[in-house]
Write an enzyme that holds these catalytic residues in place. Structure first.
Site, short mmCIF file in Angstrom:
data_model
loop_
_atom_site.label_atom_id
_atom_site.label_comp_id
_atom_site.label_asym_id
_atom_site.label_seq_id
_atom_site.Cartn_x
_atom_site.Cartn_y
_atom_site.Cartn_z
N ASP A 1 0.86 -1.18 0.00
CA ASP A 1 0.00 0.00 0.00
C ASP A 1 0.90 1.23 0.00
O ASP A 1 1.37 1.65 1.06
CB ASP A 1 -0.91 -0.04 1.24
CG ASP A 1 -1.84 1.14 1.34
OD1 ASP A 1 -1.97 1.90 0.36
OD2 ASP A 1 -2.45 1.31 2.43
N GLU B 1 -0.67 10.70 0.77
CA GLU B 1 -2.03 10.13 0.69
C GLU B 1 -2.47 9.58 2.03
O GLU B 1 -3.65 9.71 2.40
CB GLU B 1 -2.06 9.03 -0.38
CG GLU B 1 -3.44 8.52 -0.73
CD GLU B 1 -3.92 7.35 0.14
OE1 GLU B 1 -5.08 6.93 -0.01
OE2 GLU B 1 -3.12 6.84 0.96
N ASP C 1 -4.90 1.84 -6.17
CA ASP C 1 -4.58 1.63 -4.76
C ASP C 1 -4.95 0.21 -4.39
O ASP C 1 -5.53 -0.53 -5.19
CB ASP C 1 -5.35 2.65 -3.89
CG ASP C 1 -4.59 3.04 -2.62
OD1 ASP C 1 -3.85 2.18 -2.09
OD2 ASP C 1 -4.74 4.18 -2.16
N HIS D 1 -2.00 -2.46 5.98
CA HIS D 1 -1.38 -1.65 7.05
C HIS D 1 -0.69 -2.54 8.09
O HIS D 1 -0.68 -2.25 9.28
CB HIS D 1 -2.40 -0.72 7.71
CG HIS D 1 -2.67 0.51 6.90
ND1 HIS D 1 -3.08 1.70 7.45
CD2 HIS D 1 -2.58 0.74 5.57
CE1 HIS D 1 -3.23 2.60 6.49
NE2 HIS D 1 -2.93 2.04 5.34
#
Length: 349
Positions: A176, A206, A229, A317
């Site tokens: 990411d 971002e 993305d 994440h």
């Protein structure tokens, strides 16, 4: 996959994208007619349309953010332990027993640990305490004086993990959105003919509010925008079927909406038509939480027709973000085919 490995392992947290920016500039210089960096730090590669004059060419903007989640050093105590300011969204549960790189006067490897007692010393009540990101510190294994010699307040800190191949997937930190940057670069390489002027944009910041996407879209003023993305692949134990956003191995995801945007339905229909005509695997994405640069582009100036092509990703994440090889290839092909034909379409409402 040497390019993807370089992309995910090169550091670049929001506001400190200088190293990843140089790598992307080098790659864009191989395929674009012009490469520039705007005042925000976005890298913009321009591929001119083959048969259109400058005044007639439709402008299409492709955006993929180059920044990754990370930290800034905000405090150094007398023993040399570092306290951190997070940049981007973290789940504290995923930070336990990880390692980081502190980018000070030299790169320093450190242990990331919560400020709590070892498990065998915790009382039952203490063991119930929920960890928060603010509880974590970095141990560099150095005394306080040495740490203060090498590290300054505000130095970037990135998570440490290797790029690995797992079955039909790749796993690493910073997929990411370096996987989006990869798809953008590879799709541009596949273009043999296109009439639109294509703006290939690696955006900054971002993860802290779509900032680079907003400024670059304002400067370019495109006729249509595509955001690249990751999207959530929660096709894993613990998720209900009706809560799944996307699944690994079922193709690129065509964005219907996310928390920052609702896609232009004409752009959606065009992407679907291309996928079906070219027999590309695809799935539809509705992501209620989490925004992308699609939202920044869509709301620029008087509004830009925008949609997204997303790469399904597990464990977003974390240091183990995972993508499927076939989904990545599907995204590359879908984008390249869109760029070849988008000049023929009217996306106005």
């Amino acid at each position: 996959m040497q390019l993807l490995e370089k992309l995910v392992t090169t550091p670049g947290i929001p506001g400190r994208e200088e190293k990843i920016r140089e790598l992307i500039k080098d790659e864009l210089n191989k395929i674009a007619d012009e490469v520039k960096v705007d005042g925000m730090g976005n890298v913009i590669g321009i591929k001119k349309g083959k048969s259109s004059s400058k005044n007639e060419a439709k402008k299409v903007m492709v955006a993929a953010h180059m920044d990754e989640i990370g930290f800034l050093v905000k405090h150094i105590d007398k023993k040399g332990f570092l306290r951190l300011e997070p940049l981007g969204g973290f789940d504290a549960r995923a930070l336990v027993s990880q390692r980081v790189i502190v980018h000070g006067k030299e790169e320093l490897l450190g242990n990331l640990a919560p400020s709590t007692k070892p498990p065998h010393m915790l009382s039952a009540e203490e063991a119930k305490k929920k960890l928060e990101v603010k509880d974590f510190f970095v141990d560099l294994g150095l005394d306080g004086d040495k740490v203060k010699e090498l590290v300054n307040i505000g130095d970037p800190v990135t998570l440490k993990q290797d790029f690995v191949e797992l079955g039909n997937s790749y796993s690493a930190k910073a997929m990411d959105d370096r996987i989006g940057v990869y798809v953008m670069l590879e799709a541009a390489k596949e273009l043999d003919y296109h009439e639109a002027d294509i703006y290939l944009v690696a955006t900054v910041q971002e993860e802290v509010g779509l900032r680079g996407g907003k400024t670059s879209a304002f400067g370019i003023d495109p006729d249509v925008g595509i955001a690249l993305d990751v999207t959530i692949a929660n096709d894993i134990p613990g998720s209900k079927e009706d809560e799944m956003v996307a699944s690994l191995g079922e193709g690129a995801a065509i964005k219907i909406m996310d928390a920052a945007s609702i896609s232009n339905y004409k752009v959606i229909d065009t992407l679907k038509e291309i996928a079906e005509d070219k027999e590309l695997s695809y799935q539809m994405e509705l992501m209620a939480k989490g925004g992308t640069d699609a939202g920044a582009m869509q709301q620029s100036r008087a509004g830009i027709p925008t949609a997204g092509i997303s790469i399904p990703t597990r464990y977003v994440h974390t240091v183990n973000e995972m993508v499927d090889k076939d989904d990545v290839n599907s995204a590359v092909k879908l984008l390249s085919e869109f760029l070849k034909t988008c000049h023929e379409k009217d996306f106005s409402l």
